[in-house]
Motif scaffolding. Structure first.
Motif, mmCIF file in Angstrom:
data_model
loop_
_atom_site.group_PDB
_atom_site.id
_atom_site.type_symbol
_atom_site.label_atom_id
_atom_site.label_comp_id
_atom_site.label_asym_id
_atom_site.label_seq_id
_atom_site.Cartn_x
_atom_site.Cartn_y
_atom_site.Cartn_z
ATOM 1 N N SER A 72 0.866 -1.188 0.000
ATOM 2 C CA SER A 72 0.000 0.000 0.000
ATOM 3 C C SER A 72 0.896 1.230 0.000
ATOM 4 O O SER A 72 1.934 1.269 0.674
ATOM 5 N N LEU A 73 0.469 2.257 -0.771
ATOM 6 C CA LEU A 73 1.216 3.510 -0.864
ATOM 7 C C LEU A 73 0.322 4.626 -0.346
ATOM 8 O O LEU A 73 -0.749 4.881 -0.901
ATOM 9 N N LYS A 74 0.745 5.277 0.730
ATOM 10 C CA LYS A 74 -0.067 6.297 1.391
ATOM 11 C C LYS A 74 0.587 7.666 1.243
ATOM 12 O O LYS A 74 1.790 7.817 1.465
ATOM 13 N N ASP A 75 -0.240 8.647 0.854
ATOM 14 C CA ASP A 75 0.234 10.027 0.751
ATOM 15 C C ASP A 75 -0.133 10.750 2.043
ATOM 16 O O ASP A 75 -1.288 11.153 2.243
ATOM 17 N N ASP A 76 0.829 10.904 2.941
ATOM 18 C CA ASP A 76 0.609 11.541 4.229
ATOM 19 C C ASP A 76 0.802 13.051 4.074
ATOM 20 O O ASP A 76 1.902 13.579 4.247
ATOM 21 N N ILE A 89 4.371 7.118 2.322
ATOM 22 C CA ILE A 89 4.684 5.919 3.105
ATOM 23 C C ILE A 89 4.340 4.676 2.291
ATOM 24 O O ILE A 89 3.207 4.524 1.826
ATOM 25 N N LEU A 90 5.334 3.788 2.123
ATOM 26 C CA LEU A 90 5.116 2.505 1.444
ATOM 27 C C LEU A 90 5.102 1.394 2.489
ATOM 28 O O LEU A 90 6.031 1.259 3.287
ATOM 29 N N ASP A 91 4.028 0.598 2.492
ATOM 30 C CA ASP A 91 3.902 -0.560 3.376
ATOM 31 C C ASP A 91 3.956 -1.808 2.498
ATOM 32 O O ASP A 91 3.011 -2.119 1.778
ATOM 33 N N LEU A 92 5.098 -2.532 2.557
ATOM 34 C CA LEU A 92 5.305 -3.718 1.724
ATOM 35 C C LEU A 92 5.190 -4.969 2.589
ATOM 36 O O LEU A 92 5.923 -5.136 3.564
#
Length: 462
Positions: free
Chosen positions: A302-306, A313-316
């Motif tokens: 998931s790639l989140k634009d904070d 933020i990349l959650d792999l």
């Protein structure tokens, strides 16, 4: 053949800080050892030695272990008892499930005066008539044979019939040795047949691949899957024949089975290595310089634009128990690349980031890889608070007059101030004429009364 190596001994001596000169106990079971050597030089203080479930054909190179008390060589290919005279402190000897048919070889154990327990279960000699009586009468120091205690009455009886029992054992030994000679010849013949068959297969393959028919080569390249399928079918057929073929349980057949398994294992490893070498490199960036999105390890992410913290933020979702040393993270201004066990995961970022300020961490609960990447364009968002000190007024005249003399730098709603603004209560004085302010006459503009106007007593009169 595989023998005892120093590296193997040191790895098995972890409980002794990998020191082998002072080692008193070592377990070398299930190591596919085919030759017993070096231990009498490296580990002179050994008291307990485990060598079960290997392929050792002969007891040797242990005669200098003067302190050895327990030797376990069960499930090996040993055919006679020998070379143990120097083990002066030997108390227990386990020879379970070997191929000892020469029972008279136990006479060499007479020198081991401290020997109390002997195990010969599963050896051909235990099938001999008078086996137990012969062993009990030969080894007077024994207390237990095959886990059964030797009674005093049993020993007296065995000694009374010893000459007759000994003659019977000798006769059965000779018959067994003749049988073993035939088994060795049969095993040698089968081994030669296998070698010839393998050589014929190699020759036929070389003949098929010879450059006599150059026109067939392109077809072979196109139909790559077919030869591989044929090879798999042939291998399966060979496996079936090998395992279904009835063979006697002998040291040769046991060794042959081990070699066959090793050969198959090496063939699989070679095929795997060949496939790795033949695998084309992954295209991560095109020749035009375009970065591609790649997910070879097939991981969820998931790639989140904070926006609040101005970062991406990349959650792999990497494997939970994967060692972190197998992860390689590379953050670039426009993309991120993660190598998971050598397999690339690459993702193009929606905005440019700062690689030097980025950080990568592993989640302690899920094991996920979390990469935080600050954006290159810094955007400061002011936190606005609603004011309660000044009420909103519908008096347009007051708002107009108070703003008329100020330089507007930023559009801000006056009602959102968190502190009282004195300039909003009393209007600014208007200037008339030219010259210094103190020399000019002052004209005070009247403040029109307003419904919501509040007189603040803390403000000094003008």
């Amino acid at each position: 053949f595989l023998s005892v190596t120093e590296d193997l001994v040191r790895r098995r001596a972890e409980h002794n800080n990998c020191e082998i000169f002072s080692l008193e106990e070592i377990s070398l079971h299930q190591q596919e050892i085919e030759k017993l050597e070096h231990l009498d030089k490296w580990c002179r203080d050994l008291k307990i030695l485990y060598l079960q479930n290997n392929l050792i054909p002969k007891i040797e190179n242990v005669g200098k272990l003067k302190k050895l008390e327990y030797l376990n060589v069960a499930l090996n290919n040993i055919e006679r008892i020998e070379n143990l005279e120097g083990c002066e402190e030997l108390k227990k000897l386990d020879l379970t499930a070997n191929f000892i048919g020469e029972l008279s070889s136990i006479e060499s154990l007479k020198c081991n005066i401290h020997l109390k327990e002997l195990f010969l279960v599963g050896n051909p000699c235990t099938e001999f008539e008078g086996y137990r009586q012969f062993v009990v009468a030969t080894l007077h120091q024994l207390k237990y044979l095959d886990s059964k205690e030797i009674e005093r009455s049993e020993r007296i009886k065995a000694l009374q019939n010893y000459p007759e029992v000994k003659w019977k054992i000798r006769e059965q030994e000779r018959a067994y040795l003749l049988k073993r000679a035939r088994e060795k010849e049969e095993a040698q013949r089968r081994m030669q047949e296998r070698k010839d068959k393998k050589q014929n297969q190699m020759d036929s393959k070389l003949g098929f691949d010879s450059p006599d028919s150059p026109q067939e080569k392109p077809n072979q390249v196109e139909g790559d899957g077919e030869p591989e399928t044929c090879r798999t079918v042939e291998s399966d057929e060979e496996d079936r024949r090998f395992w279904e073929e009835p063979t006697p349980y002998t040291p040769e057949s046991r060794l042959e089975t081990h070699r066959y398994i090793e050969e198959k294992r090496r063939a699989k490893d070679n095929i795997r290595e060949t496939k790795k070498r033949e695998m084309p490199p992954w295209t991560l960036i095109t020749t035009e310089g375009k970065v591609l999105n790649v997910n070879v390890p097939k991981l969820h992410f998931s790639l989140k634009d904070d926006e609040e913290n101005n970062q991406i933020i990349l959650d792999l979702a990497v494997y939970r128990h994967l060692d972190t040393s197998l992860l390689d993270v590379d953050v670039q201004p426009t993309y991120i690349r993660v190598l998971v066990k050598g397999k690339p995961f690459q993702l193009v970022l929606p905005e440019e980031v700062k690689p030097d300020s980025s950080s990568a961490k592993r989640s302690q609960t899920t094991g996920h890889l979390v990469v935080t990447m600050p954006k290159a364009k810094e955007i400061i968002l002011a936190k606005q608070k609603v004011s309660t000190s000044i009420k909103h007024s519908d008096c347009n005249t007051l708002q107009k007059n108070t703003r008329s003399g100020q330089v507007e730098k930023l559009e801000v709603d006056p009602s959102k101030y968190s502190f009282p603004d004195v300039t909003k209560i009393i209007q600014e004085k208007e200037r008339t004429g030219q010259g210094p302010i103190k020399l000019q006459p002052e004209k005070v503009t009247e403040v029109k009364s307003c419904v919501d106007f509040e007189n603040n007593e803390d403000v000094p009169p003008l």
